[in-house]
Design a protein around this motif. Structure first.
Motif, PDB file in Angstrom:
ATOM      1  N   PRO A  14       0.800  -1.109  -0.052  1.00  0.00           N
ATOM      2  CA  PRO A  14       0.085  -0.093  -0.147  1.00  0.00           C
ATOM      3  C   PRO A  14       0.951   1.487   0.005  1.00  0.00           C
ATOM      4  CG  PRO A  14      -0.106  -1.013   2.079  1.00  0.00           C
ATOM      5  CD  PRO A  14       0.811  -1.985   1.192  1.00  0.00           C
ATOM      6  N   SER A  15       0.307   2.271  -0.769  1.00  0.00           N
ATOM      7  CA  SER A  15       1.045   3.659  -0.544  1.00  0.00           C
ATOM      8  C   SER A  15       1.004   4.312   0.728  1.00  0.00           C
ATOM      9  CB  SER A  15       0.531   4.650  -1.607  1.00  0.00           C
ATOM     10  OG  SER A  15      -0.910   4.902  -1.602  1.00  0.00           O
ATOM     11  N   LEU A  16       1.853   5.147   0.924  1.00  0.00           N
ATOM     12  CA  LEU A  16       1.617   6.166   1.981  1.00  0.00           C
ATOM     13  C   LEU A  16       0.385   6.778   2.182  1.00  0.00           C
ATOM     14  CD1 LEU A  16       5.264   7.802   2.458  1.00  0.00           C
ATOM     15  CD2 LEU A  16       4.305   5.812   3.531  1.00  0.00           C
ATOM     16  N   GLU A  17      -0.208   7.286   1.271  1.00  0.00           N
ATOM     17  CA  GLU A  17      -1.360   7.864   0.882  1.00  0.00           C
ATOM     18  C   GLU A  17      -2.462   6.673   1.462  1.00  0.00           C
ATOM     19  OE1 GLU A  17       0.877   8.268  -1.072  1.00  0.00           O
ATOM     20  OE2 GLU A  17       0.968  10.440  -1.208  1.00  0.00           O
ATOM     21  N   GLU A  18      -2.579   5.562   1.138  1.00  0.00           N
ATOM     22  CA  GLU A  18      -3.554   4.607   1.430  1.00  0.00           C
ATOM     23  C   GLU A  18      -3.212   4.009   3.024  1.00  0.00           C
ATOM     24  OE1 GLU A  18      -4.123   1.989  -2.531  1.00  0.00           O
ATOM     25  OE2 GLU A  18      -2.095   1.729  -1.605  1.00  0.00           O
ATOM     26  N   ILE A  19      -2.095   4.064   3.621  1.00  0.00           N
ATOM     27  CA  ILE A  19      -1.867   3.891   4.908  1.00  0.00           C
ATOM     28  C   ILE A  19      -2.483   5.117   5.856  1.00  0.00           C
ATOM     29  CG2 ILE A  19      -0.180   3.435   6.811  1.00  0.00           C
ATOM     30  CD1 ILE A  19       1.476   2.202   4.677  1.00  0.00           C
ATOM     31  N   PHE A  20      -2.176   6.481   5.361  1.00  0.00           N
ATOM     32  CA  PHE A  20      -2.338   7.452   6.556  1.00  0.00           C
ATOM     33  C   PHE A  20      -3.706   8.308   6.017  1.00  0.00           C
ATOM     34  CE2 PHE A  20       2.262   6.711   6.931  1.00  0.00           C
ATOM     35  CZ  PHE A  20       2.371   6.977   8.384  1.00  0.00           C
ATOM     36  N   GLY A  21      -4.120   8.074   4.883  1.00  0.00           N
ATOM     37  CA  GLY A  21      -5.251   8.714   4.513  1.00  0.00           C
ATOM     38  C   GLY A  21      -6.459   8.148   4.063  1.00  0.00           C
ATOM     39  N   SER A  22      -6.536   6.873   4.139  1.00  0.00           N
ATOM     40  CA  SER A  22      -7.762   6.107   4.025  1.00  0.00           C
ATOM     41  C   SER A  22      -8.556   6.284   5.268  1.00  0.00           C
ATOM     42  CB  SER A  22      -7.552   4.754   3.643  1.00  0.00           C
ATOM     43  OG  SER A  22      -6.721   4.757   2.254  1.00  0.00           O
ATOM     44  N   TYR A  23      -9.693   7.179   5.118  1.00  0.00           N
ATOM     45  CA  TYR A  23     -10.691   7.222   5.971  1.00  0.00           C
ATOM     46  C   TYR A  23     -11.929   6.375   5.959  1.00  0.00           C
ATOM     47  CZ  TYR A  23      -7.645  11.376   5.995  1.00  0.00           C
ATOM     48  OH  TYR A  23      -6.404  12.261   5.880  1.00  0.00           O
TER      49      TYR A  23
END
Length: 283
Positions: free
Chosen positions: A5-14
């Protein structure tokens, strides 16, 4: 094997969900962290802004069409790095003490200087302030420095809800200094007594719901009793000291070799072992 998973998917999937018709939880970080959205008749209040991925505002605007006010429970990067998505954020007077934790690049996986409002306006709020959302008033409460130096509690008295940030959690609270500010004072006896006082204040309010920002929400009020018992147990020499942390994120912290976990009932804290042992059994 699938792609990482990308960093966006880890930190920014709400994952937003309602706990009442006008109160949202925004769960992220694989369900281990939360932000909250409280709606009144006229305005909405977003409690915390996450890591600064850059997509939080868009998510929140899908949940409410009301004007959005923004507050921080405290000024650590997982709670305030996304402030720059908004023009104005309400913060505690102690925000500057904990600000280095947000300015160290290694603390945040995103370049928050590229957010739309990197120089957003900070509005200082504190004890006695009331955030009026229209038919729903949120009382602001000062918090004595314990987990950090910049915490606030937000009390929705009519609905029996209190939002407590990282100062009270299910099972565990970080009580080692992680402000990244070498000049910030940390006196272990004062921190422990502050934590007890904060918990006693919450207990006295007898809220129906206690909403922390990690490890499960809402939580039972009995956790507050156990945290009070934990502090007393340290001074009485009855709390359990464990060198094994049993927490993968805490074990990744550079300070991990100096830390221990202290347990009492369902509650525990992470704290520097030499500091807690300096007061252990002192009563």
């Amino acid at each position: 094997m699938g792609m990482e998973p990308s960093l966006e998917e880890i930190f920014g999937s709400y994952m937003p969900y309602k706990i009442t018709d006008d109160t949202w939880v925004l769960s992220f970080m694989n369900g281990s962290e939360y932000m909250y959205l409280l709606e009144g008749n006229e305005k909405a209040l977003l409690i915390d802004t996450g890591y600064g991925v850059g997509n939080l505002k868009k998510c929140v605007e899908k949940l409410t069409d009301k004007p959005i006010l923004v507050v921080n429970t405290h000024f650590h990067p997982d709670h305030s790095a996304g402030n720059g998505e908004f023009e104005e954020v309400m913060v505690a007077a102690g925000w500057e003490v904990d600000a280095p934790s947000v300015s160290f690049p290694e603390q945040i996986p995103f370049d928050i200087s590229k957010l739309p409002h990197p120089d957003y306006k900070k509005v200082i709020i504190g004890e006695g302030d009331v955030i009026d959302l229209g038919g729903r008033k949120i009382k602001v409460m000062d918090v004595a420095p314990a987990h950090c130096n910049s915490s606030l509690f937000f009390y929705d008295e009519e609905n029996g809800m209190i939002f407590v940030g990282d100062e009270i959690e299910a099972a565990q609270v970080n009580m080692f200094d992680n402000s990244c500010n070498l000049d910030a004072p940390y006196e272990v006896n004062q921190r422990l007594q502050n934590m007890k006082a904060n918990c006693e204040r919450v207990k006295a309010l007898k809220p129906q719901f206690i909403f922390p920002n990690h490890n499960g929400t809402p939580i039972a009020s009995s956790y507050v009793d156990d945290f009070i018992g934990l502090i007393d147990g340290i001074y009485e020499g009855k709390a359990t000291i464990e060198d094994k942390l049993n927490h993968k994120y805490i074990e990744m912290d550079p300070k991990a070799p100096t830390l221990c976990r202290v347990r009492y009932g369902k509650a525990s804290i992470f704290i520097k072992k030499d500091l807690v042992m300096s007061v252990y059994g002192s009563n």
